[in-house]
Design a protein around this motif. Sequence first.
Motif, mmCIF file in Angstrom:
data_model
loop_
_atom_site.group_PDB
_atom_site.id
_atom_site.type_symbol
_atom_site.label_atom_id
_atom_site.label_comp_id
_atom_site.label_asym_id
_atom_site.label_seq_id
_atom_site.Cartn_x
_atom_site.Cartn_y
_atom_site.Cartn_z
ATOM 1 N N UNK A 19 0.826 -1.200 0.000
ATOM 2 C CA UNK A 19 0.000 0.000 0.000
ATOM 3 C C UNK A 19 0.865 1.255 0.000
ATOM 4 N N UNK A 20 1.937 1.232 0.778
ATOM 5 C CA UNK A 20 2.827 2.385 0.829
ATOM 6 C C UNK A 20 3.506 2.603 -0.527
ATOM 7 N N UNK A 21 3.934 1.529 -1.167
ATOM 8 C CA UNK A 21 4.574 1.653 -2.476
ATOM 9 C C UNK A 21 3.600 2.214 -3.501
ATOM 10 N N UNK A 22 2.367 1.738 -3.485
ATOM 11 C CA UNK A 22 1.355 2.248 -4.410
ATOM 12 C C UNK A 22 1.090 3.723 -4.121
ATOM 13 N N UNK A 23 1.036 4.087 -2.862
ATOM 14 C CA UNK A 23 0.814 5.483 -2.502
ATOM 15 C C UNK A 23 1.910 6.395 -3.006
#
Length: 138
Positions: A19-23
């Motif tokens: 999720x952090x990478x996508x963000x």
Amino acid sequence: MKKFIEEFKAFALRGNVMDMAVGVLIGSAFTGIVTALTTNCIQPILDVITGAKAYTIQEVAGFANAFVTAVINFFITALVLFVLLKAINKLMSINLIKKKEEEAETPTVKVCPFCKSEIDIEATRCPHCTSHLEEVME
């Protein structure tokens, strides 16, 4: 080394890391939209209002083209991330299914040494021949 790779894979594919990478990726793509909006839409309007510069039709068309390109790049990035995460989630679900199947393979029955019938693994007496099984197992 294998254990290290497996631990890293488990860490990298956890939900909050993904999720952090996508963000971060979506945020950087959205930064392109904001930059294009300010440099190609707002700044030229301010230049015309203040009289700092006058633009030709070709320049205005170039501004519009640059903004539309930034929006299209954002949607392409979002689509690629969506497809990539969908594939990763599919692979993770397949992996989880395999692990559950492996766990289900633990034996739940055993064979009575006297009458050779299948009985529960925790049984201490055979229900068919009534033999004591604890004596045989020790």
